[in-house]
Design a protein around this motif. Structure first.
Motif, PDB file in Angstrom:
ATOM      1  N   GLY A   1       5.497   6.854  -8.820  1.00 28.61           N
ATOM      2  CA  GLY A   1       4.716   6.887  -7.591  1.00 28.61           C
ATOM      3  C   GLY A   1       4.252   8.301  -7.278  1.00 28.61           C
ATOM      4  N   ALA A   2       3.321   8.380  -6.333  1.00 25.60           N
ATOM      5  CA  ALA A   2       2.898   9.700  -5.858  1.00 25.60           C
ATOM      6  C   ALA A   2       4.072  10.409  -5.195  1.00 25.60           C
ATOM      7  N   THR A   3       4.990   9.629  -4.635  1.00 22.88           N
ATOM      8  CA  THR A   3       6.136  10.228  -3.947  1.00 22.88           C
ATOM      9  C   THR A   3       6.917  11.151  -4.876  1.00 22.88           C
ATOM     10  N   GLU A   4       7.144  10.697  -6.122  1.00 19.81           N
ATOM     11  CA  GLU A   4       7.886  11.565  -7.031  1.00 19.81           C
ATOM     12  C   GLU A   4       7.056  12.779  -7.455  1.00 19.81           C
ATOM     13  N   ALA A   5       5.749  12.577  -7.636  1.00 22.53           N
ATOM     14  CA  ALA A   5       4.903  13.723  -8.009  1.00 22.53           C
ATOM     15  C   ALA A   5       4.952  14.783  -6.913  1.00 22.53           C
ATOM     16  N   LEU A   6       4.898  14.331  -5.653  1.00 24.34           N
ATOM     17  CA  LEU A   6       4.963  15.274  -4.520  1.00 24.34           C
ATOM     18  C   LEU A   6       6.315  15.987  -4.503  1.00 24.34           C
ATOM     19  N   ALA A   7       7.381  15.204  -4.659  1.00 18.12           N
ATOM     20  CA  ALA A   7       8.731  15.795  -4.604  1.00 18.12           C
ATOM     21  C   ALA A   7       8.933  16.782  -5.751  1.00 18.12           C
TER      22      ALA A   7
ATOM     23  N   TRP B   1       4.985  -1.075  -7.895  1.00 18.03           N
ATOM     24  CA  TRP B   1       5.118  -0.639  -9.287  1.00 18.03           C
ATOM     25  C   TRP B   1       5.529   0.825  -9.395  1.00 18.03           C
ATOM     26  N   LYS B   2       5.177   1.601  -8.375  1.00 14.12           N
ATOM     27  CA  LYS B   2       5.527   3.010  -8.349  1.00 14.12           C
ATOM     28  C   LYS B   2       5.074   3.757  -9.614  1.00 14.12           C
ATOM     29  N   ILE B   3       3.797   3.628  -9.912  1.00 19.86           N
ATOM     30  CA  ILE B   3       3.216   4.443 -10.993  1.00 19.86           C
ATOM     31  C   ILE B   3       2.223   5.414 -10.350  1.00 19.86           C
TER      32      ILE B   3
ATOM     33  N   HIS C   1      -6.648  10.741   4.948  1.00 18.74           N
ATOM     34  CA  HIS C   1      -5.382  11.134   5.560  1.00 18.74           C
ATOM     35  C   HIS C   1      -4.645   9.963   6.223  1.00 18.74           C
ATOM     36  N   ASN C   2      -3.378   9.829   5.845  1.00 13.10           N
ATOM     37  CA  ASN C   2      -2.467   8.878   6.483  1.00 13.10           C
ATOM     38  C   ASN C   2      -1.682   9.639   7.543  1.00 13.10           C
ATOM     39  N   PRO C   3      -1.611   9.219   8.805  1.00 12.79           N
ATOM     40  CA  PRO C   3      -2.033   7.929   9.348  1.00 12.79           C
ATOM     41  C   PRO C   3      -3.401   7.894  10.022  1.00 12.79           C
TER      42      PRO C   3
ATOM     43  N   SER D   1       7.411  11.621   3.677  1.00 14.99           N
ATOM     44  CA  SER D   1       8.139  12.248   2.564  1.00 14.99           C
ATOM     45  C   SER D   1       7.876  13.760   2.491  1.00 14.99           C
ATOM     46  N   TYR D   2       6.767  14.231   3.072  1.00 16.02           N
ATOM     47  CA  TYR D   2       6.495  15.678   2.989  1.00 16.02           C
ATOM     48  C   TYR D   2       7.601  16.464   3.687  1.00 16.02           C
ATOM     49  N   ALA D   3       7.905  16.028   4.924  1.00 18.93           N
ATOM     50  CA  ALA D   3       8.898  16.764   5.710  1.00 18.93           C
ATOM     51  C   ALA D   3      10.234  16.761   4.981  1.00 18.93           C
TER      52      ALA D   3
ATOM     53  N   CYS E   1      -2.586  18.481  -3.600  1.00 19.67           N
ATOM     54  CA  CYS E   1      -3.494  17.519  -2.957  1.00 19.67           C
ATOM     55  C   CYS E   1      -2.967  16.115  -3.148  1.00 19.67           C
ATOM     56  N   ASP E   2      -2.691  15.465  -2.042  1.00 16.79           N
ATOM     57  CA  ASP E   2      -2.264  14.071  -2.075  1.00 16.79           C
ATOM     58  C   ASP E   2      -3.513  13.223  -1.888  1.00 16.79           C
ATOM     59  N   GLU E   3      -3.984  12.637  -3.013  1.00 17.36           N
ATOM     60  CA  GLU E   3      -5.261  11.908  -3.000  1.00 17.36           C
ATOM     61  C   GLU E   3      -5.044  10.412  -3.214  1.00 17.36           C
ATOM     62  N   VAL E   4      -3.908   9.882  -2.727  1.00 15.86           N
ATOM     63  CA  VAL E   4      -3.597   8.477  -3.039  1.00 15.86           C
ATOM     64  C   VAL E   4      -4.632   7.497  -2.490  1.00 15.86           C
ATOM     65  N   TYR E   5      -5.354   7.900  -1.432  1.00 20.82           N
ATOM     66  CA  TYR E   5      -6.365   6.992  -0.861  1.00 20.82           C
ATOM     67  C   TYR E   5      -7.772   7.364  -1.336  1.00 20.82           C
ATOM     68  N   GLU E   6      -7.881   8.026  -2.490  1.00 28.79           N
ATOM     69  CA  GLU E   6      -9.168   8.557  -2.947  1.00 28.79           C
ATOM     70  C   GLU E   6     -10.272   7.489  -3.011  1.00 28.79           C
TER      71      GLU E   6
ATOM     72  N   GLY F   1      -0.559   2.606  -6.815  1.00 25.71           N
ATOM     73  CA  GLY F   1      -0.079   1.756  -5.722  1.00 25.71           C
ATOM     74  C   GLY F   1      -1.179   1.392  -4.748  1.00 25.71           C
ATOM     75  N   LYS F   2      -1.898   2.401  -4.258  1.00 25.67           N
ATOM     76  CA  LYS F   2      -2.928   2.163  -3.249  1.00 25.67           C
ATOM     77  C   LYS F   2      -4.217   1.659  -3.904  1.00 25.67           C
ATOM     78  N   THR F   3      -4.606   2.276  -5.039  1.00 29.06           N
ATOM     79  CA  THR F   3      -5.888   1.938  -5.660  1.00 29.06           C
ATOM     80  C   THR F   3      -5.902   0.496  -6.161  1.00 29.06           C
TER      81      THR F   3
ATOM     82  N   ILE G   1      -2.488  19.124   1.135  1.00 28.57           N
ATOM     83  CA  ILE G   1      -3.651  18.518   1.797  1.00 28.57           C
ATOM     84  C   ILE G   1      -3.740  17.038   1.435  1.00 28.57           C
ATOM     85  N   ASN G   2      -3.768  16.215   2.453  1.00 25.86           N
ATOM     86  CA  ASN G   2      -3.875  14.771   2.247  1.00 25.86           C
ATOM     87  C   ASN G   2      -5.207  14.296   2.838  1.00 25.86           C
ATOM     88  N   SER G   3      -6.134  13.953   1.969  1.00 29.58           N
ATOM     89  CA  SER G   3      -7.418  13.389   2.421  1.00 29.58           C
ATOM     90  C   SER G   3      -7.868  12.380   1.371  1.00 29.58           C
TER      91      SER G   3
HETATM   92  C1  LIG Z   1      -0.239   9.886   2.076  1.00 26.00           C
HETATM   93  C2  LIG Z   1       0.656   9.166   1.126  1.00 26.00           C
HETATM   94  N1  LIG Z   1       1.117   9.807   0.044  1.00 26.00           N
HETATM   95  C3  LIG Z   1       1.925   9.207  -0.835  1.00 26.00           C
HETATM   96  C4  LIG Z   1       2.311   7.900  -0.657  1.00 26.00           C
HETATM   97  C5  LIG Z   1       3.273   7.274  -1.628  1.00 26.00           C
HETATM   98  O1  LIG Z   1       2.670   6.786  -2.744  1.00 26.00           O
HETATM   99  P1  LIG Z   1       3.547   6.021  -3.839  1.00 26.00           P
HETATM  100  O2  LIG Z   1       3.872   4.677  -3.289  1.00 26.00           O
HETATM  101  O3  LIG Z   1       2.645   5.984  -5.034  1.00 26.00           O
HETATM  102  O4  LIG Z   1       4.768   6.816  -4.068  1.00 26.00           O
HETATM  103  C6  LIG Z   1       1.871   7.190   0.457  1.00 26.00           C
HETATM  104  C7  LIG Z   1       2.318   5.810   0.686  1.00 26.00           C
HETATM  105  O5  LIG Z   1       2.221   5.265   1.775  1.00 26.00           O
HETATM  106  C8  LIG Z   1       1.018   7.844   1.369  1.00 26.00           C
HETATM  107  O6  LIG Z   1       0.563   7.213   2.457  1.00 26.00           O
END
Ligand SMILES: Cc1ncc(COP(=O)(O)O)c(C=O)c1O
Length: 392
Positions: free
Chosen positions: A97-103, A241-243, A171-173, A125-127, A199-204, A233-235, A167-169
């Motif tokens: 998942g993007a979560t692990e890439a960020l971490a 699946w967490k890829i 942007h959630n939420p 997860s950023y905090a 850059c967190d681009e999960v919603y690209e 996950g989002k796309t 940078i998340n764009s």
């Molecule tokens: C901004 C943002 N980054 C990352 C993630 C996590 O992505 P993943 O499920 O691929 O770990 C989410 C999921 O809600 C998100 O909203």
């Protein structure tokens, strides 16, 4: 109650509001517009590919950096969509998942005391991961009611201790999509202050009303300092699946890989060929999904608007935000805790994404990545609130 053995390093890591609200949704049989996951599956050919992979024995550890066809598909997608060329062998890493890439990126580059600037409200997860690294998060507000970025405030957030910006764009939420001009200024400041850019681009691909996504890595002189992160996950509506993946220079990817190997070692083998195929053949599906989500956004926005909850219309993601004060509440947490009992609907209070609690207090996030009948049922239930508005 916290255990006496709890490490100070993780002092704010508690069960997330998503867990609390999802449990409440189950307990009260509520319509769950809280957590951001779609209730329909991704492309059928992608699901078939994963089933076939399991049936044909793709069930053991894959290569640590991801299977070659997936890394090639990720690199080809970046070139096709944005003209960005990455070497699939050295500049692409598949993650859980993007979560692990960020971490992994934060743990790889942030030392105790280093400051990381992030757009506030931030994805939770950023905090937590900045805290795990011993870093200090510095929020720059996208505050209501219009959630616009104040570039002067952004510029003023840099100090000699700033190591990275996150940078998340889209942007959630908030659903804000940063403009070309805003991104150009962020790039200029990143270069001027010589910081790393994550850059967190999960919603690209989840963009509406003609909004466009511009990766910061595509701006002049940004490639060598930018890590791009995204996720299937989002796309492709496959959040379980967490890829995910990270793209950057070979040097930065080597550092992120070194951390990833001790977090999860490798990521879901049978899903990787399926995501490779989706990235290669899924453009038409992505476009249809985008249009469908835009209609869902409007459906939910209209329904909430009828109740006096006028949303700030998002140009990206699958979330929209409303201010709950028209319904007599002053606090989004109170509203979200009451909502399942009062009418059987779950939403998420913005506050949980903020350090500046006051700024988020009256706002609530609604996920619209749900079937039309589910959105309609949520609106029907929410009408039970009208005429019985709480006097705060
Ligand atoms: C901004 C943002 N980054 C990352 C993630 C996590 O992505 P993943 O499920 O691929 O770990 C989410 C999921 O809600 C998100 O909203």
């Amino acid at each position: 109650m916290a255990s006496p053995w709890k490490a100070a390093r993780v002092r704010s890591a508690t069960a997330t509001i998503f867990a609390e609200m999802s449990a409440l949704a189950l307990a009260t049989d509520s319509v769950n517009l809280g957590q951001g996951f779609p209730d329909t599956d991704g492309p059928a050919f992608m699901l078939d590919e994963a089933r076939a992979a399991i049936a044909s024995g793709v069930n053991q550890y894959p290569p640590g950096k991801g299977i070659a066809p997936l890394r090639s598909a990720i690199a080809a997608h970046a070139e096709r969509r944005y003209g960005l060329r990455y070497d699939p062998d050295t500049a692409v890493l598949v993650t859980t998942g993007a979560t692990e890439a960020l971490a992994a990126a934060i743990l790889a580059f942030v030392d105790p005391g280093d400051e990381v600037i992030a757009l506030e409200p931030f994805y939770d997860s950023y905090a937590a991961t900045i805290e795990l690294a011993g870093g200090v998060r510095v929020g720059v507000g996208l505050f209501g009611p219009d959630f616009r970025l104040d570039l002067d405030e952004f510029a003023a957030a840099f100090t000699p201790r700033t190591k990275a910006i996150l940078i998340n764009s889209p942007h959630n939420p908030t659903g804000v999509v940063l403009s070309l001009d805003e991104l150009a200024e962020i790039a200029r400041l990143a270069i001027e202050n010589d910081v790393l850019v994550i850059c967190d681009e999960v919603y690209e691909h989840l963009l509406f009303d003609g909004a466009e996504h511009w990766p910061l890595a595509a701006f002049p002189d940004m490639r060598q300092r930018t890590v791009r992160i995204s996720s299937a996950g989002k796309t492709f509506s496959a959040t379980g699946w967490k890829i995910g993946w990270a793209l950057s220079t070979p040097e930065l990817i080597a550092e992120i890989t070194a951390v990833k190997q001790f977090l999860t070692y490798v990521s879901g083998a049978p899903f990787q060929p399926a995501v490779a195929r989706a990235l290669t053949e899924g453009d038409a599906w992505i476009e249809a999904q985008r249009l469908s989500l835009q209609r869902k956004r409007d459906r939910l926005a209209d329904g909430l608007g009828d109740l006096g909850l006028i949303p700030a219309l998002p140009r990206g993601t699958y979330f929209l935000t409303t201010d709950v004060r028209p319904l007599g509440y002053s606090d989004g947490v109170d509203f979200c805790r009451d909502l399942p009992k009062r009418c059987g609907v779950v939403a998420i209070p913005h506050q949980v994404f903020y350090d500046n609690i006051e700024a988020g207090r009256p706002y609530v996030r609604w996920a619209f990545c749900k079937r039309d009948d589910v959105l309609d049922e949520a609106i029907r239930r929410l009408h039970r609130l009208s005429g019985r508005a709480k006097t705060a």
